[in-house]
Scaffold this active site. Structure first.
Site, mmCIF file in Angstrom:
data_model
loop_
_atom_site.group_PDB
_atom_site.id
_atom_site.type_symbol
_atom_site.label_atom_id
_atom_site.label_comp_id
_atom_site.label_asym_id
_atom_site.label_seq_id
_atom_site.Cartn_x
_atom_site.Cartn_y
_atom_site.Cartn_z
ATOM 1 N N ARG A 191 -7.706 -2.674 4.496
ATOM 2 C CA ARG A 191 -7.849 -2.831 3.039
ATOM 3 C C ARG A 191 -8.964 -3.823 2.725
ATOM 4 O O ARG A 191 -9.758 -3.619 1.818
ATOM 5 C CB ARG A 191 -6.521 -3.285 2.419
ATOM 6 C CG ARG A 191 -6.593 -3.759 0.979
ATOM 7 C CD ARG A 191 -7.226 -2.724 0.047
ATOM 8 N NE ARG A 191 -7.491 -3.237 -1.268
ATOM 9 C CZ ARG A 191 -8.611 -3.853 -1.658
ATOM 10 N NH1 ARG A 191 -9.593 -4.068 -0.802
ATOM 11 N NH2 ARG A 191 -8.764 -4.265 -2.901
ATOM 12 N N ILE B 81 -6.009 -12.374 -2.537
ATOM 13 C CA ILE B 81 -4.741 -11.630 -2.518
ATOM 14 C C ILE B 81 -4.897 -10.396 -1.620
ATOM 15 O O ILE B 81 -5.007 -9.261 -2.093
ATOM 16 C CB ILE B 81 -4.296 -11.220 -3.944
ATOM 17 C CG1 ILE B 81 -4.255 -12.441 -4.857
ATOM 18 C CG2 ILE B 81 -2.924 -10.544 -3.888
ATOM 19 C CD1 ILE B 81 -3.837 -12.137 -6.286
ATOM 20 N N PRO B 82 -4.901 -10.606 -0.295
ATOM 21 C CA PRO B 82 -4.962 -9.461 0.615
ATOM 22 C C PRO B 82 -3.668 -8.647 0.477
ATOM 23 O O PRO B 82 -2.571 -9.209 0.426
ATOM 24 C CB PRO B 82 -5.050 -10.100 2.004
ATOM 25 C CG PRO B 82 -5.423 -11.524 1.767
ATOM 26 C CD PRO B 82 -4.901 -11.876 0.416
ATOM 27 N N HIS B 83 -3.811 -7.337 0.396
ATOM 28 C CA HIS B 83 -2.635 -6.489 0.210
ATOM 29 C C HIS B 83 -2.881 -5.122 0.824
ATOM 30 O O HIS B 83 -4.028 -4.705 0.994
ATOM 31 C CB HIS B 83 -2.308 -6.344 -1.274
ATOM 32 C CG HIS B 83 -3.446 -5.829 -2.091
ATOM 33 N ND1 HIS B 83 -4.492 -6.648 -2.507
ATOM 34 C CD2 HIS B 83 -3.751 -4.596 -2.541
ATOM 35 C CE1 HIS B 83 -5.355 -5.934 -3.192
ATOM 36 N NE2 HIS B 83 -4.939 -4.677 -3.227
ATOM 37 N N CYS B 84 -1.785 -4.445 1.161
ATOM 38 C CA CYS B 84 -1.901 -3.086 1.679
ATOM 39 C C CYS B 84 -0.572 -2.361 1.518
ATOM 40 O O CYS B 84 0.467 -2.983 1.285
ATOM 41 C CB CYS B 84 -2.351 -3.079 3.137
ATOM 42 S SG CYS B 84 -1.129 -3.721 4.297
#
Length: 190
Positions: free
Chosen positions: A51, A65-68
């Site tokens: 991501r 805000i790393p997200h997956c």
């Protein structure tokens, strides 16, 4: 609707983490997230890194805000990581001091909606300078979680249309008076 406060309980908050690179922060976060949700660390790490390759998840104000989305995940899971120092790794050249890692299930329209709602709540929380200062002042995971819960329970009032409009300053008012006086003078001279 899932509240960001329900995702940021004390066990989901790590304060004072030392890391030398963004990759190392992601590795430490993936390990902690694996223990929170029961998925393999590498599956989480790979999802977050894939991501991140699509584009930076840097929000601003020193927060990313790393997200997956993960197919085997049953419910959303979050982890807040505040570092001892900072990483200057974002393309914006700003210092990243904190990360909010977010994992959400892949699949239903409801899952996608929850993903967007959680990201929206996070953006609202972390873009509010007053709340951000309160969060930065916390020294324990419990205090951090409590501060987030207070924000959810008592959200700041939305700006009124008046507050959104630019305020008239003294110099603006003086300029208007001068303009009016000139106009009156021109009319009298005619």
């Amino acid at each position: 609707m899932i509240s960001i406060a329900s995702l940021l309980q004390p066990q989901n908050v790590l304060l004072g983490i030392a890391a030398t690179s963004k990759k190392r922060v992601f590795e430490q976060a993936s390990q902690a997230l694996a223990s929170l949700c029961g998925l393999p660390k590498m599956e989480i790490f790979d999802g977050l890194m894939q991501r991140e390759k699509l584009g930076s998840t840097y929000l601003g104000h020193g927060i990313a805000i790393p997200h997956c989305r993960l197919p085997k995940l049953k419910t959303p899971v979050a982890l807040f990581v505040r570092m001892n120092g900072y990483l200057g790794v974002d393309k914006s050249k700003e210092e990243i001091r904190s990360f909010l890692f977010l994992l959400v299930p892949e699949g239903t329209a409801e899952d996608a909606q929850n993903h967007l709602l959680i990201l929206q709540q996070a953006a609202l929380l972390f873009e509010n300078e007053k709340e951000l200062e309160k969060l930065r002042a916390t020294t324990t995971a419990k205090d951090f979680s409590h501060t987030v819960q207070e924000w959810v329970d008592n959200p700041p009032p939305e700006e009124t249309e008046e507050e959104k409009e630019p305020k008239e300053t003294e110099s603006t008012a003086e300029a208007e008076k001068d303009k009016e006086a000139e106009s009156t003078k021109d009319t009298k001279e005619s």
